[in-house]
Every structure is written in structure tokens, then in C-alpha cells.
Design an enzyme around this catalytic site. Structure first.
Site, PDB file in Angstrom:
ATOM      1  N   ARG A 273      -7.601  27.579   8.820  1.00  0.00           N
ATOM      2  CA  ARG A 273      -7.275  26.127   8.730  1.00  0.00           C
ATOM      3  C   ARG A 273      -6.440  25.915   9.992  1.00  0.00           C
ATOM      4  NH1 ARG A 273      -7.224  27.417   3.385  1.00  0.00           N
ATOM      5  NH2 ARG A 273      -8.830  26.425   2.066  1.00  0.00           N
TER       6      ARG A 273
ATOM      7  N   LYS B 297      -3.389  26.593   1.711  1.00  0.00           N
ATOM      8  CA  LYS B 297      -4.002  25.739   0.800  1.00  0.00           C
ATOM      9  C   LYS B 297      -3.420  25.935  -0.476  1.00  0.00           C
ATOM     10  CE  LYS B 297      -7.413  22.205   0.091  1.00  0.00           C
ATOM     11  NZ  LYS B 297      -8.828  21.818   0.433  1.00  0.00           N
TER      12      LYS B 297
ATOM     13  N   HIS C 281     -11.490  22.300  13.186  1.00  0.00           N
ATOM     14  CA  HIS C 281     -12.171  22.656  12.057  1.00  0.00           C
ATOM     15  C   HIS C 281     -13.586  23.272  12.092  1.00  0.00           C
ATOM     16  CE1 HIS C 281     -11.054  22.978   7.730  1.00  0.00           C
ATOM     17  NE2 HIS C 281     -12.040  22.798   7.424  1.00  0.00           N
TER      18      HIS C 281
ATOM     19  N   ARG D 124     -13.818  26.744  11.992  1.00  0.00           N
ATOM     20  CA  ARG D 124     -13.736  27.381  10.621  1.00  0.00           C
ATOM     21  C   ARG D 124     -15.073  27.397   9.965  1.00  0.00           C
ATOM     22  NH1 ARG D 124     -10.564  28.518   6.041  1.00  0.00           N
ATOM     23  NH2 ARG D 124     -11.081  27.368   4.279  1.00  0.00           N
TER      24      ARG D 124
ATOM     25  N   HIS E  80     -11.171  30.214  -0.440  1.00  0.00           N
ATOM     26  CA  HIS E  80     -11.840  28.911  -1.443  1.00  0.00           C
ATOM     27  C   HIS E  80     -11.535  29.424  -2.725  1.00  0.00           C
ATOM     28  CE1 HIS E  80     -14.924  27.720   1.827  1.00  0.00           C
ATOM     29  NE2 HIS E  80     -13.931  27.251   2.013  1.00  0.00           N
TER      30      HIS E  80
ATOM     31  N   TYR F 243     -22.098  26.415   3.133  1.00  0.00           N
ATOM     32  CA  TYR F 243     -22.584  27.014   4.392  1.00  0.00           C
ATOM     33  C   TYR F 243     -23.886  27.728   4.225  1.00  0.00           C
ATOM     34  CZ  TYR F 243     -17.559  26.325   5.450  1.00  0.00           C
ATOM     35  OH  TYR F 243     -16.331  25.672   5.561  1.00  0.00           O
TER      36      TYR F 243
END
Length: 338
Positions: A144, A169, A275, A278, A301, A310
Site C-alpha cells: 500500500r 493495515k 494504488h 497494487r 487481506h 481481482y
């Protein structure tokens, strides 16, 4: 900008001070504290002149409904507000809410913007120096934006080809890849940083910023080589929050502008932000046959469902199914309208 020392930012009204105290007793991240305080302030303004100490479950529900109906908040924003207010009311103010009744924000499926490998290369070709390296590393590792900017020297292991993300995150650590083709330029960046660090030491600059807990435990760690920012700012600057002049990492705004301008020069007809690199990393891995679980781990994630988005971006979604139009045989395109 560095966060203010905790002792100088305990909140204003009694209810905010209660929230801050509870957050810090539970050891939540400073980013979580900022988020929860922001939602608490918005809720306090929503029910004013009543105090949050007198707020009811119905008022919390009305606020969450207002987010969905009037503000058109996304499900994730409404969920964040819900978590913040439940924590605020129940853990900080000691008020049991019970079951909340509110209108849920309508879920929206947003397919990420993805560049092809060729488009990525065109954007990189319009960049140079450290800014290009940052974009290439972001695409090559899938980090990120803030994870990229907050990289420190010790987070990159070229021998093992590993990049370690610390406190990403949800305060999670993870390991992702370093592209082998970037090893030479990354090695040159290490050499440049060695010289820059020596200059800063000679100039008597304070060490780089460290989280408050680490700074107290290891008081001079910020002066050591391994803690230096991997993408430092060009000049040392005064932080208005702490009053200390030191070298910070590159600003997010400068990098975002560089990426946007490079994409425009490359003639990319998509909205390109950092972003997007990514998103492209994840999509291209799936297109090359990498399994979904591995991509999930590299991306950091929590849920496999987040990674599955995706699948919609792949150049050949499904199992490489051909469009029926491609099976029509010989086809001559008609002339375009003048």
C-alpha cells in the site's frame, strides 16, 4: 506529520477524554484512535446540544441511518462508524446499546482500475530517479502507499528477496516479495542512503521519528542506520506538531502527483493513482497462474473475498474462455464514422 505526544493530546470534552483513556488502556493503534475520535465528534455534533453521556441507542441508529441515506456512505464507512460508536458508548461511557435499528448502506461492487503490464511500463518510462523506483517497487511488491512511504532500511532484505511490512493495515505484519530485477537499483539506493545518513549525523540532526513507545524504550534508536527511512525527504523540515527539525519520509502528495503526471504523459486513458499499481500487482499474479490464497497473503487481506475482486479484472476471466465474437472467423472492421 508526526502524531503529537500522547500526553499533549488527551482530548477536549469529558466524553472525548474518556474515549481517549479507554483506547490507550486497550493499546489500540494511534490511527484507530484518530478514527474513533473523528466518529465520536461527528456523532456529538449530530445529537447536539445533548451530550453523548445522555445519548440513546435510537440516536446512534439515527446517526448510522443518516450516513446511509443523506451522506450516501459506503458499507465500509458505515461499518467503521458502527464499530467506533459501539466502542465509544459501551466501553468508554458505560452505556449499553443493545440491538441497534438502522438502515444499512447499500453494498456496491467496485471493480478496481488495473493497468496492463505494458501500460505500467509506459508510466515507469515517464518517471525517473527515486520516484520511478518507488512506483516500480509498489507494483513489484503490492504494498500500500503508506506502507511504501514508511519503509525503513531494515525492512528490505535483498539477499532473501523479501520486503517486510511492519504495522500495516490493522497493525498486521507481513512479508512480500522484492523483484529480483530491482536488486541493482535498490543496492544503489542503499549506498545513497548511507551517504545521506552520514551527512545527517554530521549535521547533528535528530534521529528519524519512531512510534512513541519505541522512542521511549530505545531513546537513540532513531539515529541508527537500520531505522532510517528508505525513501526520505530531500530536506529536513520542522514538524509543527513536535517542534523538532528532522528528516521525514517522502510525502504522499508529492508521489501521487508524480504518478498522475507520468500517466498523463504516457497517454493512459485511466485514472491512475499509486494504488493502481497494487491492484495491477494482484491482477497480474492471478493472470500468471498464482493461486488466490498466495495473492491474499502477499496483499495482506483479512478475507479471501477481498482478493476475489481481482478475478473480475483479469485479462481472461474465468478459465481462459474465449468470447464468441472471437470465434466468428475472418472479420473486417467497418470504417469509423467521420
Amino acid at each position: 506529520m508526526e502524531p503529537r505526544p500522547a500526553s499533549q493530546d488527551m482530548g477536549g470534552p469529558d466524553w472525548e477524554r474518556a474515549l481517549v483513556g479507554t483506547i490507550r488502556l486497550q493499546g489500540l493503534l494511534s490511527r484507530t484512535e484518530d478514527t474513533y475520535r473523528s466518529w465520536a465528534r461527528r456523532f456529538a455534533a449530530f445529537i447536539a446540544p445533548r451530550s453523548p453521556y445522555a445519548a440513546t441507542a435510537e440516536e446512534v441508529g439515527a446517526f448510522l441511518t443518516d450516513l446511509a441515506v443523506r451522506s450516501r456512505a459506503s458499507p465500509s464507512s458505515q461499518r467503521q462508524a458502527l464499530n467506533a460508536l459501539v466502542f465509544f458508548m459501551e466501553k468508554s461511557l458505560g452505556r449499553a446499546l443493545g440491538e441497534l435499528d438502522f438502515k444499512r448502506a447499500y453494498p456496491k461492487l467496485r471493480v478496481p482500475i488495473v493497468l496492463s503490464p505494458e501500460e505500467c511500463q509506459r508510466v515507469f518510462n515517464q518517471m525517473e530517479g527515486t520516484t520511478r523506483l518507488m512506483a516500480e517497487l509498489m507494483y513489484g511488491s503490492g504494498v500500500r502507499l503508506m506502507e511504501l512511504l514508511r519503509l525503513r532500511v531494515q525492512h528490505l532484505d535483498l539477499d532473501r528477496g523479501q520486503l517486510t511490512v511492519r504495522s500495516g493495515k490493522r497493525d498486521k505484519d507481513r512479508i512480500t516479495m522484492i523483484p529480483q530485477s530491482l536488486n541493482n537499483v535498490l543496492s544503489r539506493q542503499f549506498e545513497r542512503l548511507r551517504l545521506l545518513h552520514a551527512e545527517d549525523v554530521k549535521a547533528g540532526l535528530p534521529g528519524v521519528w519512531l512510534p512513541e513507545g519505541l522512542a521511549k524504550k530505545y531513546q537513540r534508536a532513531g539515529e541508527r542506520w537500520e531505522w532510517q527511512w528508505f525513501f526520505p525527504s530531500r530536506e529536513a523540515s520542522l514538524d509543527s506538531t513536535t517542534g523538532i527539525t528532522r528528516r521525514h519520509h517522502t510525502s504522499d502528495g508529492a508521489f501521487q502527483n508524480a504518478v498522475r503526471k507520468a500517466a498523463a504523459r504516457a497517454g493512459i486513458n485511466k485514472r491512475v493513482t499509486p494504488h493502481v499499481f497494487r491492484h495491477s500487482f494482484a491482477t497480474h499474479l492471478l493472470e500468471s497462474g498464482t493461486d488466490l490464497r498466495t495473492v491474499q497473503e502477499l496483499m495482506g487481506h483479512d478475507s479471501i473475498e477481498t482478493t476475489q475482486i481481482y478475478l473480475h479484472c483479469m485479462r481472461k476471466p474465468g478459465l481462459g474462455v474465449k468470447s464468441p465474437f472471437d470465434q466468428l472467423g475472418q472479420w473486417t472492421p467497418p470504417p469509423l464514422d467521420q
